[in-house]
Enzyme design. Structure first.
Site, short mmCIF file in Angstrom:
data_model
loop_
_atom_site.label_atom_id
_atom_site.label_comp_id
_atom_site.label_asym_id
_atom_site.label_seq_id
_atom_site.Cartn_x
_atom_site.Cartn_y
_atom_site.Cartn_z
N PHE A 205 1.66 -3.75 3.81
CA PHE A 205 1.99 -5.08 4.29
C PHE A 205 3.47 -5.36 4.03
CE2 PHE A 205 -2.36 -7.50 4.01
CZ PHE A 205 -2.89 -6.65 4.96
N GLU B 113 -0.11 4.75 14.07
CA GLU B 113 0.26 5.96 13.33
C GLU B 113 0.15 7.19 14.22
OE1 GLU B 113 -0.57 8.27 9.08
OE2 GLU B 113 -1.96 6.71 9.75
N LYS C 39 -9.19 8.35 3.50
CA LYS C 39 -9.69 7.01 3.18
C LYS C 39 -11.11 6.82 3.71
CE LYS C 39 -5.25 4.56 2.82
NZ LYS C 39 -4.32 5.64 3.20
N HIS D 279 -9.71 2.36 0.77
CA HIS D 279 -8.27 2.15 0.69
C HIS D 279 -7.92 1.60 -0.69
CE1 HIS D 279 -4.23 1.40 1.51
NE2 HIS D 279 -4.30 0.46 2.44
N CYS E 1 0.80 -1.23 0.00
CA CYS E 1 0.00 0.00 0.00
C CYS E 1 0.84 1.27 0.00
CB CYS E 1 -0.95 -0.02 1.18
SG CYS E 1 -2.05 -1.45 1.16
N HIS F 225 -2.20 7.91 6.82
CA HIS F 225 -2.48 6.62 6.18
C HIS F 225 -3.82 6.09 6.68
CE1 HIS F 225 -1.75 2.80 4.25
NE2 HIS F 225 -1.93 2.17 5.40
#
Length: 418
Positions: free
Chosen positions: A404, A318, A338, A343, A167, A307
């Site tokens: 990931f 985060e 998002k 996403h 991502c 994010h």
């Protein structure tokens, strides 16, 4: 002798998103706080726990390709070409007047042609394992094909490759473009990312990893970053493209400069295959690296596009990282777009870089929607820009993306000044 680094600017934007198939439409809907999420229409979700996603609406490949050409490309490549076309037009690039040997393409994707892969395997087993594969099977599925197709379409002979960091892929592509240009290896780079994962394999796979929200009762409010009731992310699709250019090149051709790239930072969580470090170690290091690269103090940042995917651990980690970097700098605006777009995986960094650029241009912080009750620990510590956009002078803005495998990429953009 080390050459002086070139200044790097953004001169064009292009978008195919769940909130619109042009930058203007996309930005208008983002500022308005509109959700692009709805029930999945691309396949039968009867047996799926998650039945919703952020789909692109009204996309017609025939607007960009001849019929026979479109068949050569998976949807993620079609989205890429459409976004790149808009960015190139937006930048008013006339390739006949430019050195195409110094114009490159860097494109990111986390999943590549997952729909093609699924379709071809279904066909293989349906016809008694007879290998009647489409001759375009391999080029349709591999993640580097959008960069190749864009370069072929325009005859661009500069550097050309794909970034794959889950991502964080398209944010990594933008950082790479920034670095190659400031080192003088390219004059212009078309950078971005695309993803088309809304199919049985994509939704089923993420669902199996327990990453997706299952709030089927009201999908438009399922993505709830920072909220105490958040339960997972909403998968999205689309593409974002940026024309990244040396200031020297932009000035020489009289380009409209939208923003300047100030710095880029990358790091790794080095912690878990799919989960973020609970204390946001990688995010902390990535943001510090970006600030150091931009040669600015943290207090210079006016806005962070987080994010923030709406997962329990991810959002928390985060915020911990942001608090470590920015301390008591509580005037900073943080928003999680998002909540509106879903996403977009490998394309997330590109469309969020577009949002960040437009925020700087228009001095508007886009909102975080659907978040009704911020985690108690974080109430009052940041301006989460809840529900409505906020007018604010934005000189520096930061965009975070994590993937990931522990991949971290952070970009900093700033208002262009002579």
């Amino acid at each position: 002798m080390t050459k002086d680094l070139k200044r790097v600017v953004i001169t064009g934007l292009g978008a195919i998103t769940p909130l619109g198939n042009s930058v203007d439409e996309f930005w208008m809907n983002v500022v308005s706080g509109k959700s692009g999420v709805g029930m999945i229409t691309k396949f039968d979700t009867t047996n799926f726990k998650t039945k919703f996603a952020a789909e692109v609406k009204g996309f017609n490949a025939g607007d960009y390709f001849e019929k026979n050409e479109a068949r050569k490309y998976d949807l993620f490549t079609q989205y890429a070409v459409a976004a790149a076309d808009e960015a190139i037009k937006n930048a008013n690039l006339d390739f006949n007047k430019l050195n195409k040997n110094k114009i490159g393409v860097i494109w990111g994707s986390g999943n590549g042609g997952i729909q093609t892969f699924q379709d071809q395997l279904e066909e293989f087993f349906r016809v008694n394992k007879h290998p009647r594969f489409n001759p375009y099977f391999i080029p349709k599925i591999i993640a580097d094909i959008p960069s190749g197709v864009i370069s072929i379409r325009y005859g661009l002979r500069g550097l050309n490759f794909s970034t794959i960091s889950a991502c964080a892929s398209s944010n990594t592509a933008i950082i790479d473009a920034f670095n190659y240009i400031r080192l003088g290896k390219a004059d212009i780079v078309i950078a971005g990312g695309s993803e088309a994962p809304i199919n049985e394999s994509g939704v089923g796979g993420f669902s199996a990893s327990k990453a997706l929200s299952t709030y089927n009762e009201d999908p438009q409010i399922a993505s709830r970053p920072f909220d105490v009731k958040r339960d997972g992310f909403v998968v999205g699709e689309g593409a974002g493209a940026m024309v990244v250019e040396s200031l020297e090149s932009a000035l020489a051709r009289g380009a409209n400069i939208l923003a300047e790239v100030a710095g880029g930072g990358m790091a790794a969580d080095a912690y878990h295959l799919t989960g973020t470090h609970p204390d946001g170690e990688g995010a902390y290091l990535g943001m510090l690296d970006a600030l150091e690269d931009a040669a600015i103090e943290a207090t210079k940042i006016d806005y962070i596009n987080a994010h923030a995917t709406s997962t329990m651990i991810g959002d928390e980690s985060e915020l911990k990282a942001i608090a470590r970097v920015f301390g008591e700098h509580t005037n900073i605006n943080v928003s999680a777009t998002k909540s509106m777009t879903g996403h977009l995986l490998g394309a997330a960094g590109a469309i969020e870089a577009i949002i960040t650029t437009k925020a700087i241009q228009n001095n508007i912080v886009p909102p975080t929607i659907n978040t009704n009750e911020v985690e108690p620990e974080w109430k009052g510590k940041f301006n989460f820009t809840l529900s409505k956009a906020q007018a604010k002078e934005i000189n520096y803005a930061m965009s975070n993306t994590f993937g990931f495998g522990g991949h971290i990429a952070t970009t900093i953009f700033k208002k262009y000044k002579v």
